[in-house]
Write a protein that holds these residues in place. Structure first.
Motif, PDB file in Angstrom:
ATOM      1  N   ASN A   9      14.330 -31.789  -4.544  1.00  0.00           N
ATOM      2  CA  ASN A   9      14.191 -31.166  -6.163  1.00  0.00           C
ATOM      3  C   ASN A   9      12.971 -30.641  -6.108  1.00  0.00           C
ATOM      4  N   ASP A  10      11.777 -30.873  -5.433  1.00  0.00           N
ATOM      5  CA  ASP A  10      10.278 -30.502  -5.577  1.00  0.00           C
ATOM      6  C   ASP A  10       9.811 -29.929  -4.450  1.00  0.00           C
ATOM      7  N   LYS A  11       9.733 -30.768  -3.352  1.00  0.00           N
ATOM      8  CA  LYS A  11       9.251 -30.205  -2.038  1.00  0.00           C
ATOM      9  C   LYS A  11      10.079 -30.187  -0.683  1.00  0.00           C
ATOM     10  N   LEU A  12       9.899 -29.347   0.285  1.00  0.00           N
ATOM     11  CA  LEU A  12      10.464 -29.114   1.388  1.00  0.00           C
ATOM     12  C   LEU A  12       9.618 -29.601   2.311  1.00  0.00           C
ATOM     13  N   PHE A  13       9.709 -30.584   3.382  1.00  0.00           N
ATOM     14  CA  PHE A  13       9.002 -30.557   4.452  1.00  0.00           C
ATOM     15  C   PHE A  13       9.741 -30.018   5.746  1.00  0.00           C
ATOM     16  N   ILE A  14       8.747 -29.274   6.527  1.00  0.00           N
ATOM     17  CA  ILE A  14       9.289 -28.759   7.750  1.00  0.00           C
ATOM     18  C   ILE A  14       8.419 -29.079   8.804  1.00  0.00           C
ATOM     19  N   ASP A  15       8.934 -29.953   9.942  1.00  0.00           N
ATOM     20  CA  ASP A  15       7.962 -30.540  11.048  1.00  0.00           C
ATOM     21  C   ASP A  15       8.445 -29.807  12.262  1.00  0.00           C
ATOM     22  N   MET A  16       7.360 -29.491  12.769  1.00  0.00           N
ATOM     23  CA  MET A  16       7.538 -28.721  14.255  1.00  0.00           C
ATOM     24  C   MET A  16       6.690 -29.528  15.178  1.00  0.00           C
TER      25      MET A  16
ATOM     26  N   GLY B 233      22.840 -14.150  -1.292  1.00  0.00           N
ATOM     27  CA  GLY B 233      22.257 -13.901   0.002  1.00  0.00           C
ATOM     28  C   GLY B 233      20.921 -13.074  -0.327  1.00  0.00           C
ATOM     29  N   GLN B 234      20.430 -13.240  -1.481  1.00  0.00           N
ATOM     30  CA  GLN B 234      19.025 -12.796  -2.014  1.00  0.00           C
ATOM     31  C   GLN B 234      17.847 -13.677  -1.398  1.00  0.00           C
ATOM     32  N   LYS B 235      16.891 -12.857  -1.130  1.00  0.00           N
ATOM     33  CA  LYS B 235      15.710 -13.698  -0.407  1.00  0.00           C
ATOM     34  C   LYS B 235      14.815 -14.132  -1.556  1.00  0.00           C
ATOM     35  N   VAL B 236      14.902 -15.526  -1.610  1.00  0.00           N
ATOM     36  CA  VAL B 236      13.901 -16.135  -2.612  1.00  0.00           C
ATOM     37  C   VAL B 236      12.711 -16.954  -2.103  1.00  0.00           C
ATOM     38  N   VAL B 237      12.487 -17.359  -1.101  1.00  0.00           N
ATOM     39  CA  VAL B 237      11.361 -17.732  -0.360  1.00  0.00           C
ATOM     40  C   VAL B 237      11.114 -17.068   0.918  1.00  0.00           C
TER      41      VAL B 237
ATOM     42  N   ASN C 228      10.565 -26.264  -6.202  1.00  0.00           N
ATOM     43  CA  ASN C 228      10.737 -26.555  -7.651  1.00  0.00           C
ATOM     44  C   ASN C 228      11.024 -25.739  -8.746  1.00  0.00           C
ATOM     45  N   GLN C 229      10.456 -24.486  -8.159  1.00  0.00           N
ATOM     46  CA  GLN C 229      10.883 -23.156  -9.067  1.00  0.00           C
ATOM     47  C   GLN C 229      12.176 -22.600  -8.884  1.00  0.00           C
ATOM     48  N   LEU C 230      12.849 -23.211  -7.834  1.00  0.00           N
ATOM     49  CA  LEU C 230      14.290 -22.611  -7.497  1.00  0.00           C
ATOM     50  C   LEU C 230      15.193 -23.284  -8.377  1.00  0.00           C
ATOM     51  N   PRO C 231      16.155 -22.618  -8.993  1.00  0.00           N
ATOM     52  CA  PRO C 231      17.171 -23.385  -9.667  1.00  0.00           C
ATOM     53  C   PRO C 231      17.959 -24.208  -8.645  1.00  0.00           C
ATOM     54  N   GLU C 232      18.719 -25.064  -9.307  1.00  0.00           N
ATOM     55  CA  GLU C 232      19.743 -26.178  -8.833  1.00  0.00           C
ATOM     56  C   GLU C 232      20.777 -25.334  -8.176  1.00  0.00           C
TER      57      GLU C 232
ATOM     58  N   GLY D 113      20.447 -22.994   8.559  1.00  0.00           N
ATOM     59  CA  GLY D 113      20.903 -24.003   8.063  1.00  0.00           C
ATOM     60  C   GLY D 113      20.999 -24.206   6.537  1.00  0.00           C
ATOM     61  N   LYS D 114      21.445 -25.163   5.877  1.00  0.00           N
ATOM     62  CA  LYS D 114      21.658 -25.175   4.577  1.00  0.00           C
ATOM     63  C   LYS D 114      20.926 -26.306   3.826  1.00  0.00           C
ATOM     64  N   ILE D 115      20.368 -25.852   2.632  1.00  0.00           N
ATOM     65  CA  ILE D 115      19.493 -26.703   1.976  1.00  0.00           C
ATOM     66  C   ILE D 115      20.089 -26.940   0.466  1.00  0.00           C
ATOM     67  N   THR D 116      20.052 -28.079  -0.273  1.00  0.00           N
ATOM     68  CA  THR D 116      20.477 -28.233  -1.656  1.00  0.00           C
ATOM     69  C   THR D 116      19.489 -28.601  -2.579  1.00  0.00           C
ATOM     70  N   ILE D 117      19.213 -27.793  -3.637  1.00  0.00           N
ATOM     71  CA  ILE D 117      18.395 -28.087  -4.377  1.00  0.00           C
ATOM     72  C   ILE D 117      19.036 -28.994  -5.453  1.00  0.00           C
TER      73      ILE D 117
END
Length: 98
Positions: free
Chosen positions: A31-38, A53-57, A71-75, A92-96
């Protein structure tokens, strides 16, 4: 040559060995931050699309641990693509959720 298998960048090196780079994206849902580890630093890019299909980030990923504010993205449900500098992609998919 590089192939993608379940969130793993798998590259065949010029010497014939295989180099694997795993990608971890969490928490999901978030709901706030997404962590991406490489596990291997490099030049990667992240694109997140909404269900239409619209680019939002769109953001460059250059650290072993990257923090993306969502956190600026709608649920809702979103799709992501993480691409390496040689154009190979993990999707992949993520859920806000709020």
């Amino acid at each position: 040559m590089m192939t993608i298998v379940n969130g793993i960048f798998k590259e065949v090196s010029p010497q014939g060995g295989v180099l694997n780079s795993t990608v971890a994206l969490y928490p999901n849902p978030t709901n706030d931050k997404l962590f991406i580890d490489m596990d291997i630093e490099g030049s990667y890019s992240l694109i997140i699309y909404n269900i239409a299909g619209q680019k939002v980030v769109e953001q460059a990923l250059s650290e072993k641990r990257n923090v993306i504010k969502v956190n600026q993205l709608p649920e809702g449900l979103y799709y992501y693509e993480i691409s390496s500098s040689n154009s190979n992609t993990v999707k992949g998919k993520i859920t806000i959720s709020k």
